[in-house]
Structure formats: C-alpha cells, structure tokens
Design a protein around this motif. Structure first.
Motif, mmCIF file in Angstrom:
data_model
loop_
_atom_site.group_PDB
_atom_site.id
_atom_site.type_symbol
_atom_site.label_atom_id
_atom_site.label_comp_id
_atom_site.label_asym_id
_atom_site.label_seq_id
_atom_site.Cartn_x
_atom_site.Cartn_y
_atom_site.Cartn_z
ATOM 1 N N UNK A 146 0.906 -1.101 0.034
ATOM 2 C CA UNK A 146 0.074 0.018 0.152
ATOM 3 C C UNK A 146 0.662 1.103 -0.011
ATOM 4 N N UNK A 147 0.597 2.205 -0.777
ATOM 5 C CA UNK A 147 0.965 3.332 -0.411
ATOM 6 C C UNK A 147 0.948 4.129 0.655
ATOM 7 N N UNK A 148 1.774 4.994 1.022
ATOM 8 C CA UNK A 148 1.513 5.972 2.414
ATOM 9 C C UNK A 148 0.056 6.613 2.503
ATOM 10 N N UNK A 149 -0.491 7.115 1.252
ATOM 11 C CA UNK A 149 -1.714 7.604 1.237
ATOM 12 C C UNK A 149 -2.659 6.402 1.612
ATOM 13 N N UNK A 150 -2.769 5.417 0.848
ATOM 14 C CA UNK A 150 -3.611 4.279 0.981
ATOM 15 C C UNK A 150 -3.403 3.546 2.192
ATOM 16 N N UNK A 151 -2.413 3.680 2.929
ATOM 17 C CA UNK A 151 -2.356 3.057 4.354
ATOM 18 C C UNK A 151 -3.104 4.389 5.194
ATOM 19 N N UNK A 152 -2.699 5.492 5.257
ATOM 20 C CA UNK A 152 -3.658 6.439 5.755
ATOM 21 C C UNK A 152 -4.975 6.265 5.880
ATOM 22 N N UNK A 153 -5.471 6.296 4.648
ATOM 23 C CA UNK A 153 -7.137 5.875 4.216
ATOM 24 C C UNK A 153 -7.277 4.519 5.090
ATOM 25 N N UNK A 170 -7.005 14.966 5.507
ATOM 26 C CA UNK A 170 -5.779 14.780 4.554
ATOM 27 C C UNK A 170 -5.501 15.898 3.398
ATOM 28 N N UNK A 171 -6.565 16.961 3.696
ATOM 29 C CA UNK A 171 -6.364 17.863 2.859
ATOM 30 C C UNK A 171 -6.360 17.745 1.281
ATOM 31 N N UNK A 172 -7.121 16.707 1.065
ATOM 32 C CA UNK A 172 -7.769 16.116 -0.425
ATOM 33 C C UNK A 172 -9.183 16.333 -0.614
ATOM 34 N N UNK A 173 -9.416 15.994 -2.047
ATOM 35 C CA UNK A 173 -10.847 16.027 -2.268
ATOM 36 C C UNK A 173 -11.442 14.627 -1.934
ATOM 37 N N UNK A 174 -12.762 14.722 -1.614
ATOM 38 C CA UNK A 174 -13.353 13.372 -1.484
ATOM 39 C C UNK A 174 -13.122 12.361 -2.583
ATOM 40 N N UNK A 175 -13.229 12.758 -3.959
ATOM 41 C CA UNK A 175 -12.923 11.985 -5.040
ATOM 42 C C UNK A 175 -11.528 11.395 -4.742
ATOM 43 N N UNK A 176 -10.652 12.116 -4.396
ATOM 44 C CA UNK A 176 -9.329 11.574 -4.313
ATOM 45 C C UNK A 176 -9.352 10.317 -3.211
ATOM 46 N N UNK A 177 -9.832 10.415 -2.180
ATOM 47 C CA UNK A 177 -10.289 9.598 -1.168
ATOM 48 C C UNK A 177 -10.963 8.490 -1.567
ATOM 49 N N UNK A 178 -11.825 8.388 -2.575
ATOM 50 C CA UNK A 178 -12.438 7.462 -3.148
ATOM 51 C C UNK A 178 -11.362 6.560 -4.058
ATOM 52 N N UNK A 179 -10.782 7.373 -4.939
ATOM 53 C CA UNK A 179 -9.854 6.665 -5.848
ATOM 54 C C UNK A 179 -8.888 5.981 -4.927
ATOM 55 N N UNK A 180 -8.366 6.305 -3.952
ATOM 56 C CA UNK A 180 -7.199 5.687 -3.300
ATOM 57 C C UNK A 180 -7.867 4.521 -2.584
ATOM 58 N N UNK A 181 -9.028 4.750 -1.888
ATOM 59 C CA UNK A 181 -9.825 3.475 -1.310
ATOM 60 C C UNK A 181 -10.125 2.391 -2.301
ATOM 61 N N UNK A 184 -6.982 0.415 -2.699
ATOM 62 C CA UNK A 184 -6.452 -0.121 -1.686
ATOM 63 C C UNK A 184 -7.276 -1.777 -1.508
ATOM 64 N N UNK A 185 -8.637 -1.314 -1.757
ATOM 65 C CA UNK A 185 -9.555 -2.447 -1.861
ATOM 66 C C UNK A 185 -9.152 -3.618 -2.775
ATOM 67 N N UNK A 186 -8.698 -3.043 -4.031
ATOM 68 C CA UNK A 186 -7.972 -3.986 -5.031
ATOM 69 C C UNK A 186 -6.826 -4.757 -4.413
ATOM 70 N N UNK A 187 -5.891 -3.863 -3.890
ATOM 71 C CA UNK A 187 -4.683 -4.536 -3.371
ATOM 72 C C UNK A 187 -4.884 -5.566 -2.076
ATOM 73 N N UNK A 188 -5.734 -5.297 -1.288
ATOM 74 C CA UNK A 188 -6.173 -6.084 -0.368
ATOM 75 C C UNK A 188 -6.937 -7.413 -0.661
ATOM 76 N N UNK A 189 -7.719 -7.327 -1.810
ATOM 77 C CA UNK A 189 -8.582 -8.197 -2.336
ATOM 78 C C UNK A 189 -10.112 -8.010 -1.678
#
Length: 207
Positions: A146-153, A170-181, A184-189
């Motif tokens: 996981x990237x640092x941002x994905x781990x934070x999320x 995290x001072x980002x947009x909600x769309x950015x959060x959804x993208x990172x989420x 990470x879902x894909x990486x964790x299965x």
C-alpha cells in the motif's frame, strides 16, 4: 469462537451485518437480534463470546444495561456502537464494556466497520482467555503493498471515518479519497470498506 450477537435497530442493518459475516467466513457464528428479549435469550443459552449493541438500544441508561449484562453474563464481552459522547464512552468502559465503536448512522458502512472490528476483538479475546498455547500469527502483508496515502486512508477507515472526514483530515478532495480507497481495496482483495478493515486486522496489517 462460539457466537457474536449483534443487537441492531432495523432489519436492513441486520441484513448488512449478515452479508458482512458471510464475507468473513463467520455466518454460522453471528446472530442478529432486534429486541432485548431476543438478546437476553441468546445470552442465557451461554454460547455468546461478544455482544455488539447499538448504544441507542440500551437507552434510557446504557451504563445500567452494561452492568446488568456484565453481572448476569460475566464471560460475555460487551461492545457498543453508535454516536456515544466521549463521556458516555468512558462511563461504559468503567462499567465493564470493552469499548465503543463509532457508527454514526447505525446501518451504513460505519456499522459494518464496527462489526469487523468486533469480530477481530472477539477472536483476540477468545484466544487470550481460553488458549494456553500461543497461536501463530498469520504472515504480515508487506506494507509496501500500500502507498503511504492508501495506508492513511485504511487507518481512517478502521476508525469509522467517512470519506468526507478523511478528505478534510488529509487535505484532499473526497474524489481523491474514493480513488485511493478503490486502489487499496483491489490490493487487499476486499469488496468494500468493512471487508478491507477485516482483512487488515485479521492479517496483522493493522493492530
């Protein structure tokens, strides 16, 4: 593990919990109830490790509710979920509850996160109290997956935070959060946030 009993407000919430239980391979060990008599019936059967209960359903006095359960069924752990104030959460802990898992809506994704945390808590509690032989911990996934941002999320998801709250933190947009989420879902299965939280705790990625 014997049984986790979940005491929730609505049939819809119960269905979501049952679906989540199926995804964590625990459908036969999770019982959903929607009234106090059903809850105490399950407790009286003596097969319950942990109860997850909406704090609103313990009204008008959740502290008294906690003391009643702990006195009558001392072998059963009690975890609350819901919009409890810090003061109420502290009083519940003092009365014997294992903790309060945040779930503001009572039937959304945050409830599933609370359930996933309770599953892990129940497993740890059972291991600590009934097994004299330490169990080998599952292999810890490489954090670099996981990237640092994905781990934070992911960490924020375990706290029951919504996408909008995570975005503010995290001072980002909600769309950015959804993208990172999604990444990470894909990486964790994982299928969704509750499944991701369950995987993270179960594998030792988060403790």
């Amino acid at each position: 593990m014997k049984t986790i009993v979940v005491y929730v407000k609505t049939p819809g919430a119960g269905q979501r919990i049952s679906a989540c239980a199926a995804e964590t391979d625990l459908p036969q060990k999770v019982k959903v109830v929607d009234c106090a008599p059903a809850l105490f019936l399950e407790l009286s059967l003596g097969r319950v490790d942990v109860v997850l209960v909406d704090v609103a359903l313990a009204a008008p006095d959740p502290v008294k509710f906690t003391r009643t359960v702990r006195t009558r069924f001392p072998a059963t752990g009690l975890v609350f979920t819901g919009a409890a104030s810090p003061r109420t959460a502290a009083m519940l802990a003092a009365a014997g509850a294992l903790g309060v898992m945040r779930a503001m809506t009572g039937d959304g994704d945050d409830l599933l996160v609370a359930f996933a945390q309770t599953v892990v808590l129940a497993r740890r509690r059972l291991t600590n109290t009934t097994s004299s032989v330490p169990r080998q911990r599952p292999p810890r996934p490489a954090l670099k997956a996981l990237s640092d941002r994905e781990f934070q999320i992911l960490t924020a998801l375990t706290e029951g935070k919504r996408n909008a709250e995570i975005a503010i933190d995290l001072f980002v947009s909600e769309d950015t959060v959804k993208t990172h989420a999604k990444h990470l879902y894909r990486k964790l299965g994982a299928r969704d946030r509750a499944h991701a939280v369950a995987i993270a705790f179960r594998t030792g990625l988060l403790t």
